[in-house]
Scaffold this motif. Structure first.
Motif, PDB file in Angstrom:
ATOM      1  N   ALA A  83     -13.514 -25.251  26.199  1.00 51.33           N
ATOM      2  CA  ALA A  83     -14.856 -24.671  26.249  1.00 51.33           C
ATOM      3  C   ALA A  83     -15.729 -25.679  26.989  1.00 51.33           C
ATOM      4  CB  ALA A  83     -15.396 -24.408  24.851  1.00 51.33           C
ATOM      5  N   ASP A  84     -16.155 -25.336  28.176  1.00 49.27           N
ATOM      6  CA  ASP A  84     -16.920 -26.240  29.027  1.00 49.27           C
ATOM      7  C   ASP A  84     -18.335 -26.401  28.467  1.00 49.27           C
ATOM      8  OD1 ASP A  84     -18.216 -27.639  31.024  1.00 49.27           O
ATOM      9  OD2 ASP A  84     -17.402 -26.433  32.654  1.00 49.27           O
ATOM     10  N   PRO A  85     -18.729 -27.604  28.061  1.00 52.85           N
ATOM     11  CA  PRO A  85     -20.067 -27.777  27.486  1.00 52.85           C
ATOM     12  C   PRO A  85     -21.203 -27.549  28.487  1.00 52.85           C
ATOM     13  CG  PRO A  85     -19.012 -29.904  27.820  1.00 52.85           C
ATOM     14  CD  PRO A  85     -17.960 -28.858  28.071  1.00 52.85           C
ATOM     15  N   ARG A  86     -20.881 -27.534  29.780  1.00 51.57           N
ATOM     16  CA  ARG A  86     -21.905 -27.331  30.803  1.00 51.57           C
ATOM     17  C   ARG A  86     -22.080 -25.858  31.164  1.00 51.57           C
ATOM     18  NH1 ARG A  86     -18.644 -31.468  31.936  1.00 51.57           N
ATOM     19  NH2 ARG A  86     -19.516 -33.563  32.184  1.00 51.57           N
ATOM     20  N   SER A  87     -21.161 -25.014  30.700  1.00 45.95           N
ATOM     21  CA  SER A  87     -21.194 -23.599  31.050  1.00 45.95           C
ATOM     22  C   SER A  87     -22.256 -22.853  30.237  1.00 45.95           C
ATOM     23  CB  SER A  87     -19.823 -22.974  30.794  1.00 45.95           C
ATOM     24  OG  SER A  87     -19.877 -21.571  30.918  1.00 45.95           O
ATOM     25  N   GLY A  88     -22.805 -21.817  30.847  1.00 49.87           N
ATOM     26  CA  GLY A  88     -23.744 -20.955  30.140  1.00 49.87           C
ATOM     27  C   GLY A  88     -23.111 -19.665  29.653  1.00 49.87           C
ATOM     28  N   ASP A  89     -21.787 -19.584  29.695  1.00 49.55           N
ATOM     29  CA  ASP A  89     -21.099 -18.337  29.353  1.00 49.55           C
ATOM     30  C   ASP A  89     -21.335 -17.892  27.914  1.00 49.55           C
ATOM     31  OD1 ASP A  89     -20.114 -18.319  31.894  1.00 49.55           O
ATOM     32  OD2 ASP A  89     -18.068 -18.917  31.359  1.00 49.55           O
ATOM     33  N   LEU A  90     -21.595 -18.848  27.027  1.00 54.03           N
ATOM     34  CA  LEU A  90     -21.764 -18.513  25.609  1.00 54.03           C
ATOM     35  C   LEU A  90     -23.232 -18.371  25.204  1.00 54.03           C
ATOM     36  CD1 LEU A  90     -19.155 -21.015  24.089  1.00 54.03           C
ATOM     37  CD2 LEU A  90     -18.795 -18.638  24.761  1.00 54.03           C
ATOM     38  N   ASP A  91     -24.132 -18.470  26.149  1.00 53.45           N
ATOM     39  CA  ASP A  91     -25.556 -18.589  25.819  1.00 53.45           C
ATOM     40  C   ASP A  91     -26.077 -17.489  24.902  1.00 53.45           C
ATOM     41  OD1 ASP A  91     -25.857 -20.934  27.156  1.00 53.45           O
ATOM     42  OD2 ASP A  91     -27.051 -20.139  28.824  1.00 53.45           O
ATOM     43  N   GLN A  92     -25.607 -16.274  25.069  1.00 57.06           N
ATOM     44  CA  GLN A  92     -26.154 -15.160  24.288  1.00 57.06           C
ATOM     45  C   GLN A  92     -25.485 -14.997  22.917  1.00 57.06           C
ATOM     46  OE1 GLN A  92     -28.924 -13.782  25.477  1.00 57.06           O
ATOM     47  NE2 GLN A  92     -28.636 -15.206  27.182  1.00 57.06           N
ATOM     48  N   LEU A  93     -24.453 -15.776  22.660  1.00 56.07           N
ATOM     49  CA  LEU A  93     -23.769 -15.720  21.367  1.00 56.07           C
ATOM     50  C   LEU A  93     -24.386 -16.721  20.404  1.00 56.07           C
ATOM     51  CD1 LEU A  93     -20.032 -15.668  22.508  1.00 56.07           C
ATOM     52  CD2 LEU A  93     -21.440 -13.703  21.862  1.00 56.07           C
ATOM     53  N   THR A  94     -24.348 -16.388  19.126  1.00 55.35           N
ATOM     54  CA  THR A  94     -24.713 -17.400  18.140  1.00 55.35           C
ATOM     55  C   THR A  94     -23.511 -18.306  17.902  1.00 55.35           C
ATOM     56  OG1 THR A  94     -23.987 -16.094  16.235  1.00 55.35           O
ATOM     57  CG2 THR A  94     -26.291 -15.808  16.972  1.00 55.35           C
ATOM     58  N   ALA A  95     -23.791 -19.496  17.405  1.00 54.06           N
ATOM     59  CA  ALA A  95     -22.700 -20.420  17.079  1.00 54.06           C
ATOM     60  C   ALA A  95     -21.756 -19.777  16.066  1.00 54.06           C
ATOM     61  CB  ALA A  95     -23.274 -21.722  16.533  1.00 54.06           C
ATOM     62  N   ARG A  96     -22.312 -19.129  15.050  1.00 55.70           N
ATOM     63  CA  ARG A  96     -21.478 -18.484  14.027  1.00 55.70           C
ATOM     64  C   ARG A  96     -20.627 -17.370  14.635  1.00 55.70           C
ATOM     65  NH1 ARG A  96     -22.325 -18.707   8.655  1.00 55.70           N
ATOM     66  NH2 ARG A  96     -24.552 -19.189   8.886  1.00 55.70           N
ATOM     67  N   GLY A  97     -21.223 -16.574  15.514  1.00 53.84           N
ATOM     68  CA  GLY A  97     -20.489 -15.477  16.133  1.00 53.84           C
ATOM     69  C   GLY A  97     -19.324 -15.969  16.976  1.00 53.84           C
ATOM     70  N   TRP A  98     -19.580 -17.046  17.749  1.00 49.88           N
ATOM     71  CA  TRP A  98     -18.507 -17.596  18.587  1.00 49.88           C
ATOM     72  C   TRP A  98     -17.389 -18.184  17.725  1.00 49.88           C
ATOM     73  CZ3 TRP A  98     -17.120 -22.894  19.482  1.00 49.88           C
ATOM     74  CH2 TRP A  98     -16.119 -23.044  20.459  1.00 49.88           C
ATOM     75  N   LEU A  99     -17.754 -18.976  16.733  1.00 42.31           N
ATOM     76  CA  LEU A  99     -16.740 -19.561  15.854  1.00 42.31           C
ATOM     77  C   LEU A  99     -15.943 -18.472  15.136  1.00 42.31           C
ATOM     78  CD1 LEU A  99     -18.862 -22.489  14.380  1.00 42.31           C
ATOM     79  CD2 LEU A  99     -16.852 -22.735  15.864  1.00 42.31           C
ATOM     80  N   GLY A 100     -16.625 -17.388  14.771  1.00 42.97           N
ATOM     81  CA  GLY A 100     -15.955 -16.289  14.090  1.00 42.97           C
ATOM     82  C   GLY A 100     -14.968 -15.543  14.964  1.00 42.97           C
ATOM     83  N   SER A 101     -15.108 -15.685  16.289  1.00 44.48           N
ATOM     84  CA  SER A 101     -14.191 -14.999  17.207  1.00 44.48           C
ATOM     85  C   SER A 101     -12.900 -15.788  17.444  1.00 44.48           C
ATOM     86  CB  SER A 101     -14.881 -14.767  18.556  1.00 44.48           C
ATOM     87  OG  SER A 101     -15.024 -15.991  19.285  1.00 44.48           O
ATOM     88  N   LEU A 102     -12.877 -17.047  17.069  1.00 43.50           N
ATOM     89  CA  LEU A 102     -11.755 -17.912  17.428  1.00 43.50           C
ATOM     90  C   LEU A 102     -10.467 -17.671  16.638  1.00 43.50           C
ATOM     91  CD1 LEU A 102     -13.623 -21.292  18.044  1.00 43.50           C
ATOM     92  CD2 LEU A 102     -12.968 -19.528  19.698  1.00 43.50           C
ATOM     93  N   PRO A 103     -10.524 -17.326  15.336  1.00 39.62           N
ATOM     94  CA  PRO A 103      -9.257 -17.123  14.615  1.00 39.62           C
ATOM     95  C   PRO A 103      -8.344 -16.080  15.252  1.00 39.62           C
ATOM     96  CG  PRO A 103     -11.066 -17.303  13.064  1.00 39.62           C
ATOM     97  CD  PRO A 103     -11.679 -17.233  14.426  1.00 39.62           C
TER      98      PRO A 103
END
Length: 208
Positions: A83-103
């Motif tokens: 997950a590139d820390p410089r990318s804006g690809d995740l900008d519209q997601l919440t941290a919880r939502g993104w983490l919840g998608s990983l399993p």
């Protein structure tokens, strides 16, 4: 490939139109912690993107636990966390939502580890914020919590201490140290210097 090696890179070549980066670069990484060290513009992030499959090398072979990145890219990608820390690809997601998608993506996902790292990085107050509202340090902490909990055989972390406060940087060192004894998993960290107290198994120097 040696049975003791998780990741094998052979003869990797990559160049941007304006400059070369890697020329016949090779490395064999066992399970544990690997540091890719180099100055600014030495190619650290480019190497991580190549290992992630985000960039395609002009030549060379990357093999992860017997899976060839070029021949079976989908199977390879399923074993990699990036997950590139410089990318804006995740900008519209919440941290919880993104983490919840990983399993769903990572079969070895460790929910208990996520809880530990959420606490260790003091992330509770940030979980319902979208990524665009997070500070540089908080964004990196969310990404690293996900990285550590992913259980991915190849986990790639770029410039981990950018924007981190001292307690979080200290916790990061302890969290990375725990990886050193994990079988079948290599965590590759790109940084300009070795983090103190972290038991690096392999150190790779890039000179640009």
């Amino acid at each position: 490939m040696s049975e003791n090696m998780v990741l094998q890179v052979e003869g990797l070549c990559f160049a941007y139109p304006e400059c070369g980066v890697l020329d016949q670069w090779s490395a064999a990484l066992p399970a544990g912690l690997a540091l890719v060290r180099g100055d600014e513009s030495s190619g650290k992030t480019t190497l991580l993107r190549l290992l992630a499959g985000e960039l395609t090398a002009q030549a060379g072979r990357i093999t992860l636990q017997g899976v060839n990145a070029r021949e079976t890219p989908k199977a390879y990608a399923q074993q990699v966390f990036w997950a590139d820390p410089r990318s804006g690809d995740l900008d519209q997601l919440t941290a919880r939502g993104w983490l919840g998608s990983l399993p769903a993506r990572y079969p070895s996902w460790d929910a208990a580890a996520l809880a530990v790292h959420t606490e260790g990085f003091s992330l509770h107050e940030h979980l319902d914020k979208p990524f665009y509202a997070l500070s540089t340090g908080s964004k990196r902490k969310v990404l690293m919590a996900g990285a550590r909990a992913s259980g991915a055989p190849l986990t790639l972390i770029d410039e981990p201490v950018g924007g981190l406060d001292k307690p979080s940087a200290a916790y990061l060192g302890r969290a990375l140290a725990q990886v050193a004894s994990q079988p079948g998993r290599v965590v590759v960290v790109a940084h300009y210097e070795a983090l103190p107290g972290v038991p690096w198994g392999t150190v790779v120097e890039l000179h640009g």
